[in-house]
Design a protein around this motif. Structure first.
Motif, short mmCIF file in Angstrom:
data_model
loop_
_atom_site.label_atom_id
_atom_site.label_comp_id
_atom_site.label_asym_id
_atom_site.label_seq_id
_atom_site.Cartn_x
_atom_site.Cartn_y
_atom_site.Cartn_z
N GLU A 35 -41.77 23.99 -70.87
CA GLU A 35 -40.65 23.97 -71.35
C GLU A 35 -39.35 24.14 -70.44
O GLU A 35 -38.70 23.40 -70.61
CB GLU A 35 -40.44 25.36 -72.27
N SER A 36 -39.59 24.69 -69.24
CA SER A 36 -38.59 24.67 -68.24
C SER A 36 -38.72 23.24 -67.65
O SER A 36 -37.51 22.69 -67.44
CB SER A 36 -39.27 25.56 -66.98
N TYR A 37 -39.74 22.40 -67.29
CA TYR A 37 -39.77 21.26 -66.94
C TYR A 37 -39.07 20.36 -67.96
O TYR A 37 -38.13 19.33 -67.47
CB TYR A 37 -41.27 20.76 -66.85
N ALA A 38 -39.25 20.37 -69.04
CA ALA A 38 -38.55 19.35 -70.30
C ALA A 38 -36.90 19.81 -70.19
O ALA A 38 -36.23 18.65 -70.54
CB ALA A 38 -39.14 19.80 -71.52
N SER B 31 -31.47 16.41 -66.53
CA SER B 31 -31.33 15.50 -65.43
C SER B 31 -30.98 14.18 -66.16
O SER B 31 -30.29 13.36 -65.52
CB SER B 31 -32.59 15.28 -64.70
N GLU B 32 -31.70 13.66 -66.92
CA GLU B 32 -31.40 12.36 -67.58
C GLU B 32 -30.33 12.15 -68.15
O GLU B 32 -29.56 11.25 -68.27
CB GLU B 32 -32.79 11.91 -68.56
N SER C 196 -43.71 14.56 -61.41
CA SER C 196 -44.12 13.78 -62.60
C SER C 196 -44.86 14.91 -63.42
O SER C 196 -45.23 15.95 -63.13
CB SER C 196 -45.31 12.88 -62.67
N MET C 197 -45.38 14.69 -64.88
CA MET C 197 -45.89 15.66 -65.72
C MET C 197 -47.23 15.70 -65.20
O MET C 197 -47.85 16.76 -65.40
CB MET C 197 -45.62 15.06 -67.29
#
Length: 131
Positions: A93-96, A102-103, A70-71
């Motif tokens: 940025e990598s997470y986003a 993924s989505e 999670s964020m």
């Protein structure tokens, strides 16, 4: 929803994206190795227990293996690893990017569309032209 409609028109969809940064899991691992050099996840209990609680190493191991957290967890990583603003910005940025990929892949899979993500095979430096 809207993406599924747009991509269901074609049976094969090519998505090209730039791999200018590592995957999120690699970013997390590299940051841990940089901020705690030579130490395994389990050996960081004194430093990381206050931020994540007991048995944190199980969750961090899963993230480094590819599970997207999670964020809220990403925010905890910033404090626990004492990340600079630049490091945190790169991590978010990598997470986003990983979250969107993924989505998107999940939506395409549910819609029944075939997906092939084009990845560059190799990177090379481009020499700048000198005036």
């Amino acid at each position: 929803p809207l993406l599924s409609i747009a991509f269901s028109v074609a049976s094969v969809v090519y998505i090209c994206y730039t791999l200018g940064m590592d995957d999120f899991k690699n970013s997390i691992r590299l940051l841990r190795e940089e901020h705690f050099p030579g130490r395994s996840i389990r050996n960081l209990s004194k430093e990381l227990d206050p931020y994540f609680g007991k048995h944190f190493y199980v969750y961090i191991s899963k993230i480094e293996a590819g599970v997207l957290p999670s964020m809220d967890f990403v925010i905890k990583i910033k404090d626990a690893y004492s990340l600079s603003d630049a490091e945190y910005s790169d991590l978010v940025e990598s997470y986003a990017n990983q979250k969107v990929r993924s989505e998107l892949e999940s939506d395409l899979h549910r819609s029944g569309a075939n997906i092939e993500i084009a990845k560059p095979l190799a990177f090379r430096k481009v020499k700048k032209k000198r005036p």
